[in-house]
Design a protein around this motif. Structure first.
Motif, PDB file in Angstrom:
ATOM      1  N   LYS B  16       0.821  -1.222   0.000  1.00 56.32           N
ATOM      2  CA  LYS B  16       0.000   0.000   0.000  1.00 56.32           C
ATOM      3  C   LYS B  16       0.850   1.266   0.000  1.00 56.32           C
ATOM      4  O   LYS B  16       0.331   2.367  -0.137  1.00 56.32           O
ATOM      5  N   CYS B  17       2.166   1.114   0.195  1.00 51.70           N
ATOM      6  CA  CYS B  17       3.037   2.288   0.344  1.00 51.70           C
ATOM      7  C   CYS B  17       3.232   2.990  -0.995  1.00 51.70           C
ATOM      8  O   CYS B  17       3.556   2.356  -2.005  1.00 51.70           O
ATOM      9  N   ILE B  18       3.031   4.334  -0.993  1.00 57.06           N
ATOM     10  CA  ILE B  18       3.186   5.115  -2.229  1.00 57.06           C
ATOM     11  C   ILE B  18       4.427   6.005  -2.154  1.00 57.06           C
ATOM     12  O   ILE B  18       4.621   6.875  -2.982  1.00 57.06           O
ATOM     13  N   SER B 142      -2.213   6.020   3.183  1.00 52.02           N
ATOM     14  CA  SER B 142      -2.706   4.782   2.554  1.00 52.02           C
ATOM     15  C   SER B 142      -2.787   3.628   3.546  1.00 52.02           C
ATOM     16  O   SER B 142      -2.904   2.474   3.161  1.00 52.02           O
ATOM     17  N   LYS B 143      -2.687   3.991   4.822  1.00 52.23           N
ATOM     18  CA  LYS B 143      -2.875   3.008   5.907  1.00 52.23           C
ATOM     19  C   LYS B 143      -1.942   1.790   5.776  1.00 52.23           C
ATOM     20  O   LYS B 143      -2.368   0.635   5.868  1.00 52.23           O
TER      21      LYS B 143
END
Lengths: 326, 183
Positions: B16-18, B142-143
């Motif tokens: 989920k990491c951007i 993005s939790k």
């Protein structure tokens, strides 16, 4: 760019600590050897005893200066943590330094001792009570100091070897390597002192003893370095990758040419060349002053480089960065 | 009544990491981390070549290990671990020898030049002890990060580790890292 947390001060400290341990051990050993009931090497015993405490005292000073808070060094002695090599080492180092100073004091010539105490104000009576002749106890003090000198020699290696996060260090061989290097450095320093002291002629008997001793210590060191390299190559990937630092990586030249070549094999070659005629053909030993000087200088240079390579290369090694290093 | 046992940990869902680095910025602001130092960061890894390629982002920080080598090597006991697993540095006892920085397999500590001591992630104990999430967890858009108590069977972290596959980094060091990466 990887940041080095331990730098040159630590390298110098590890070298000086080991040097003192070696000086004490070699001098203490010389003190025990006798020929026909007479001390065999009184000059070496005295020189070593008088020299031994100084390198470790200077090294400990550097170690304290390297701390983020130098004045907090006392906290090392208000805690004891048996799991921390540094904690154990602090106590070892302190006890060894104290014994080395007492041993040096026991070897002070009578007139030096009197001159030293003449400088202390007469009103300081407690200090003057320390003006005692300890020469009769030299062997006892040397015996008490032996385990601590060995301990300090080993500890400098354990300090690095105990760090499981650095695969370059994390083997029990580093402790032995540092110990034999320390003993060899101390012997070389005595050799240097012996030939540089021009007031007294060099006795071949003393020279032969030190050259012999150094050949033994360098050989032992070699027998540790070879397994270190072989075992590393046969070990898990992280250790293998860490060894790349000296097998193709940035410390290759300094390890193989400067340390192993000039710091170990060349002095060993010189010393064996000096000993060979007396050893193989039974001729009387005739050591060259210049060759002894060269060999001793190179051994000290090698001893320093060993610490330099290990402190710096070890910090570069890790379980997760090695892939990026190549 | 006996105190309830707690074991704080973080689960990280790297996919989920951007790479917005909001976690690193929030941490720096919250904990006054000096310029050039970080308590948390994002590892980037590339694979393949354009147009067939992928980039992975993987947040990292102190793993608050079960058997922290930094605590073991500390000569004064300044590096210590709370009962709930948080690894901390008691600044008053830290002499600045940096042995812990060398002993950390994750290079998660830094030397604070001004204080002359070693600093690291505290899991924001000043926040979690009051029931507030760590700054990096709270800010993540993005939790990616899930903070919680492993001992609490009703917690989200407990549920994730029971139902999802995960891995930890460099378990071979024997440190028992407590930063769980979902796979």
């Amino acid at each position: 760019m990887h940041e080095f947390n331990w730098g040159l001060l630590i390298v110098v400290y590890l070298f000086l600590g080991g040097l003192s341990a070696g000086l004490f051990f070699a001098a203490g050993l010389a003190n025990y050897l006798e020929v026909d009931g007479q001390p065999a090497h009184p000059r070496i015993a005295r020189m070593g005893a008088l020299l031994a405490p100084w390198p470790v005292a200077i090294g400990s000073g550097l170690l304290i200066l390297d701390l983020g808070h130098w004045y907090r060094f006392y906290k090392l002695f208000t805690h004891f943590r048996w799991e921390s090599p540094m904690s154990i080492g602090s106590y070892l180092l302190t006890i060894f330094t104290l014994i080395a100073f007492v041993y040096a004091f026991a070897w002070l010539p009578e007139d030096w001792r009197q001159r030293l105490f003449a400088k202390v104000p007469a009103t300081w009576k407690q200090v003057h009570r320390l003006n005692v002749d300890l020469s009769a106890h030299r062997k006892t003090i040397a015996m008490a100091g032996f385990p601590f000198s060995i301990g300090v020699g080993i500890y400098t290696g354990v300090l690095l070897g105990a760090v499981s996060a650095r695969p370059f260090w994390n083997t029990n061989l580093v402790a032995q390597m540092f110990l034999f290097s320390a003993l060899s450095s101390g012997t070389a320093a005595l050799l240097l002192a012996l030939v540089l002291d021009k007031r007294n002629p060099v006795e071949q008997r003393d020279l032969k003893f030190l050259v012999w001793l150094d050949v033994i210590f360098i050989s032992l060191e070699l027998f540790i370095i070879l397994p270190y390299l072989i075992h590393g190559q046969l070990s898990v990937l992280a250790v293998k990758q860490a060894l790349w630092l000296i097998l193709g990586g940035p410390y290759t030249f300094v390890f193989w040419v400067c340390f192993l070549g000039f710091g170990l094999l060349v002095p060993l070659g010189i010393e064996v060349y000096e000993l060979a005629p007396s050893l193989l053909k039974g001729r009387p030993f005739h050591g060259s002053r210049n060759l002894a000087l060269t060999a001793a200088g190179l051994v000290l240079f090698g001893g320093f480089l060993l610490r330099y390579i290990f402190v710096y290369a070890g910090q570069l090694s890790s379980f997760h960065k090695m892939g990026m290093l190549r | 009544m006996a105190m309830k046992k707690r074991r704080y940990a973080l689960v990280i869902d790297s996919r989920k990491c951007i790479n917005c680095k909001a976690c690193a910025v929030a941490c720096k602001a919250e904990n006054e981390v000096p310029v050039g130092n970080f308590r948390n960061w994002i590892n980037e890894s590339h694979q393949g070549e354009y147009p067939k390629l992928r980039i992975d982002f993987e947040p990292e920080q102190c793993h608050h290990c079960e058997h922290p080598s930094c605590v073991r090597v500390c000569p004064t006991g300044a590096s210590w671990q709370r009962k709930d697993g948080v690894v901390l540095v008691a600044e008053d006892d830290c002499i600045g020898c940096r042995y812990c920085m060398i002993a950390c397999p994750y290079d998660a500590r830094y030397f604070h030049e001004e204080s002359g001591t070693v600093h690291k992630c505290t899991l924001c104990i000043h926040r979690i002890d009051g029931g507030v999430l760590p700054a990096c967890v709270e800010t993540c858009p993005s939790k990616v990060r899930v903070f919680g108590d492993l001992e609490d069977p009703t917690s989200r972290i407990h549920e994730l580790l029971s139902t999802r596959r995960y891995q930890v980094k460099e378990p071979q060091t024997g440190n028992g890292p407590q930063l769980y990466y979902l796979v």
